[in-house]
Design a protein around this motif. Structure first.
Motif, short mmCIF file in Angstrom:
data_model
loop_
_atom_site.label_atom_id
_atom_site.label_comp_id
_atom_site.label_asym_id
_atom_site.label_seq_id
_atom_site.Cartn_x
_atom_site.Cartn_y
_atom_site.Cartn_z
N PHE A 161 0.84 -1.20 0.00
CA PHE A 161 0.00 0.00 0.00
C PHE A 161 0.89 1.26 0.00
O PHE A 161 1.85 1.35 0.73
N GLY A 162 0.54 2.20 -0.86
CA GLY A 162 1.24 3.49 -0.83
C GLY A 162 2.50 3.56 -1.67
O GLY A 162 3.10 4.63 -1.77
N ALA A 163 2.92 2.45 -2.28
CA ALA A 163 4.18 2.48 -3.03
C ALA A 163 3.96 3.07 -4.42
O ALA A 163 2.95 2.84 -5.06
N ASP A 164 4.96 3.82 -4.85
CA ASP A 164 4.94 4.44 -6.18
C ASP A 164 5.50 3.44 -7.19
O ASP A 164 6.59 2.90 -7.00
N THR A 165 4.74 3.10 -8.21
CA THR A 165 5.24 2.22 -9.27
C THR A 165 4.95 2.89 -10.61
O THR A 165 4.21 3.86 -10.67
N THR A 166 5.52 2.35 -11.68
CA THR A 166 5.30 2.99 -12.98
C THR A 166 3.87 2.79 -13.47
O THR A 166 3.36 3.59 -14.24
N THR A 167 3.22 1.71 -13.03
CA THR A 167 1.84 1.49 -13.47
C THR A 167 0.81 2.12 -12.53
O THR A 167 -0.33 2.31 -12.92
N PHE A 172 11.02 2.59 8.28
CA PHE A 172 11.21 1.72 7.11
C PHE A 172 10.98 2.50 5.82
O PHE A 172 11.69 2.33 4.84
N LEU A 173 9.99 3.39 5.82
CA LEU A 173 9.65 4.13 4.60
C LEU A 173 10.70 5.18 4.25
O LEU A 173 10.96 5.44 3.08
N LYS A 174 11.30 5.76 5.30
CA LYS A 174 12.25 6.85 5.10
C LYS A 174 13.42 6.41 4.21
O LYS A 174 13.94 5.31 4.39
N ARG A 205 10.49 4.99 -3.45
CA ARG A 205 9.12 4.62 -3.82
C ARG A 205 8.09 5.11 -2.81
O ARG A 205 6.90 5.08 -3.07
N PHE A 206 8.56 5.51 -1.60
CA PHE A 206 7.63 6.02 -0.59
C PHE A 206 7.85 7.52 -0.32
O PHE A 206 7.27 8.06 0.60
N ARG A 207 8.70 8.16 -1.14
CA ARG A 207 9.08 9.54 -0.87
C ARG A 207 7.85 10.46 -0.79
O ARG A 207 7.77 11.34 0.06
N HIS A 208 6.89 10.24 -1.67
CA HIS A 208 5.71 11.11 -1.73
C HIS A 208 4.87 11.06 -0.46
O HIS A 208 4.09 11.97 -0.20
N LEU A 209 5.03 9.99 0.34
CA LEU A 209 4.20 9.87 1.55
C LEU A 209 4.59 10.87 2.62
O LEU A 209 3.85 11.11 3.57
N PHE A 210 5.79 11.45 2.49
CA PHE A 210 6.24 12.39 3.52
C PHE A 210 5.80 13.82 3.24
O PHE A 210 6.12 14.73 3.98
N LYS A 211 5.06 14.03 2.16
CA LYS A 211 4.45 15.34 1.93
C LYS A 211 3.32 15.51 2.94
O LYS A 211 2.63 14.54 3.27
N PRO A 212 3.11 16.75 3.41
CA PRO A 212 2.09 16.95 4.46
C PRO A 212 0.72 16.41 4.07
O PRO A 212 0.01 15.83 4.91
N GLU A 213 0.33 16.55 2.79
CA GLU A 213 -1.02 16.12 2.41
C GLU A 213 -1.16 14.60 2.40
O GLU A 213 -2.28 14.08 2.35
N ILE A 261 0.44 7.31 5.74
CA ILE A 261 1.35 6.64 6.68
C ILE A 261 0.57 6.17 7.90
O ILE A 261 0.77 5.06 8.39
N GLU A 262 -0.32 7.04 8.40
CA GLU A 262 -1.12 6.67 9.58
C GLU A 262 -1.97 5.43 9.30
O GLU A 262 -2.06 4.51 10.12
N GLU A 263 -2.56 5.42 8.11
CA GLU A 263 -3.40 4.29 7.74
C GLU A 263 -2.57 3.00 7.65
O GLU A 263 -2.97 1.93 8.10
N MET A 264 -1.37 3.17 7.08
CA MET A 264 -0.46 2.04 6.92
C MET A 264 -0.07 1.48 8.30
O MET A 264 -0.10 0.27 8.51
N GLN A 265 0.26 2.39 9.22
CA GLN A 265 0.63 1.98 10.57
C GLN A 265 -0.51 1.21 11.23
O GLN A 265 -0.29 0.18 11.86
#
Lengths: 310, 115
Positions: free
Chosen positions: A150-156, A267-269, A273-281, A286-290
């Protein structure tokens, strides 16, 4: 119990000169699994990183009998080898025992090779299926697979202003395989060599099909520094993102319980592929993932405690 | 009618001798080089187990080799990295418990050796 010294002193089945990425942990998984076999091995290998990078014609890195297969039929061919082997043995054409191992990536296991795997498990062939799980189609350039978290950036499923990346949680392949009522299924990872070795030992000793899912951090498409492969493998376990457990005859046993669970951010830091999750919006992702990870862990603890058959 | 062919008559697939990849030297991929300080090594074998390129050779030593603290280490001991195959990923340096491996830029290593 084997020590690390004993494990590394065994002959390695893969020769150097293979063309897996710098910092790739697939060879570590393959070497450890095969080191656990006391008998000669026969390998059936689904298309994937391991297959394309270890055998670029006219080179091969394998020192053991190995067969190249398509994405979908590694488990079916392993089952065929086992059946042929049994027939040869019955007629007295072969004497020694062998261990048959099928290797597949997560694409060849969770998705494309799934029906062959399910069929082979259901028919009860005695072989070990190992999935080296890098959470996507990494060999072809990071497409989403059934194992992508969940939450990972992929090309598709690219992350962007309108997308957080993949919106589904990955399949629980170990429990799916255990639900075939096979004697042994386990979840392992690349960095814990002893754990992986012991699990492979148990898998070879099992009377019937066995399955091991090993997390294999991918430096190229998880996008982190090549030196950190084992560090990320460790973090995946310590954040409960990838718990180490085994299912023996349907009963769950957790092999490692972190004293203090690390937050999933650790782990995400640092992973591209998870870089976008650290944007405030995207904080809520991340909370949902946790929350999902904690719920899964609670469920696993309950399964272990109650010893209910999976 | 042509003779019916059985599976014995089928063409064989590619059939390779083992470990021909040894001829393919992946050491040229390297941009960082691990420098191994044997005097600080405890021969724990973590780097050997973790090396994705099987580029850290080991040997059985009866008489032992001198490692950290001047101690003699017997049994399985590691040797100098095999630079024919090391791709320079740096896992060994990252995971070494005594930090006896450091990564330096390949050019620096080449310059130092030609001086």
């Amino acid at each position: 119990m084997a020590t690390l010294q004993e494990i590394v002193s065994k002959q390695v089945p893969l020769a150097p000169g293979h063309r897996m990425c710098s910092g790739c942990s697939i060879p570590v998984i393959v070497n450890t699994i095969i080191a656990a076999s006391d008998k000669p091995v026969i390998i059936a290998n689904a298309t994937g990183c391991l297959e394309v990078a270890s055998t670029i014609y006219p080179f091969t890195a394998w020192k053991v009998p190995w067969m190249h297969l398509t994405f979908e039929n590694a488990a079916a061919v392993a089952a065929g080898i086992e059946t042929a082997y049994k027939a040869f043995k019955k007629r007295g054409k072969m004497k020694d025992d062998v261990n048959i191992i099928a290797f597949g990536g997560d694409g060849g296991t969770y998705d494309i090779g799934f029906q062959a795997l399910s069929g082979a498990l259901e028919r009860g062939h005695k072989f070990l299926y190992v999935v080296y799980d890098n959470e996507g189609y990494m060999n072809t350039g990071n497409q989403r697979s059934g194992a992508t978290p969940f939450g990972a950036d992929t090309t598709t499923v690219p992350a962007g202003t309108m997308s957080i990346g993949k919106t589904q949680w990955r399949k629980n392949i170990v429990e799916i395989c255990a639900a075939h009522r096979i004697p042994y299924a386990a979840q392992a990872t690349a960095h814990n060599t002893l754990d992986l070795f012991n699990k492979a030992k148990k898998a070879f000793a099992a009377d019937g099909p066995s399955f091991i899912a090993a997390l294999q951090p991918c430096t190229t498409n998880w996008k982190y520094d090549t030196a950190l492969t084992m560090a990320y493998s460790k973090l995946a376990v310590e954040t409960n993102f990838w718990p180490l457990y085994e299912v023996e005859n349907g009963k769950v046993h957790i092999n490692y319980k972190p004293k203090e669970r690390k937050p999933i951010e650790e782990f995400l830091k640092g992973q591209g592929r998870f870089r976008h999750l650290f944007k405030p919006e995207n904080r809520h992702v991340i909370e949902e993932m946790q929350k999902m990870i904690d719920e899964e862990w609670e469920r696993l603890l309950k399964l272990e405690e109650s010893q209910v058959q999976i | 009618m042509a003779d019916k062919k059985g599976w014995h008559d089928l063409m064989r697939g590619a059939d390779l001798p083992p470990a021909t990849s040894l001829e393919y030297k992946t050491g040229s991929w390297r941009s960082m080089r691990p420098v191994f300080d044997a005097s600080n090594c405890i021969h724990c074998m973590i780097c050997v187990a973790y090396c994705p390129d099987m580029a850290i050779p080991i040997t059985k030593s009866e008489e032992g080799v001198v490692g950290k603290g001047g101690r003699l280490y017997k049994g399985a001991v590691r040797l100098e990295t095999n630079f024919d195959y090391c791709k320079g990923c740096g896992i060994c340096a990252q995971e070494c418990p005594t930090k006896c491996i450091t990564m330096i830029r390949e050019e620096e290593a080449v310059e130092a050796s030609t001086k």
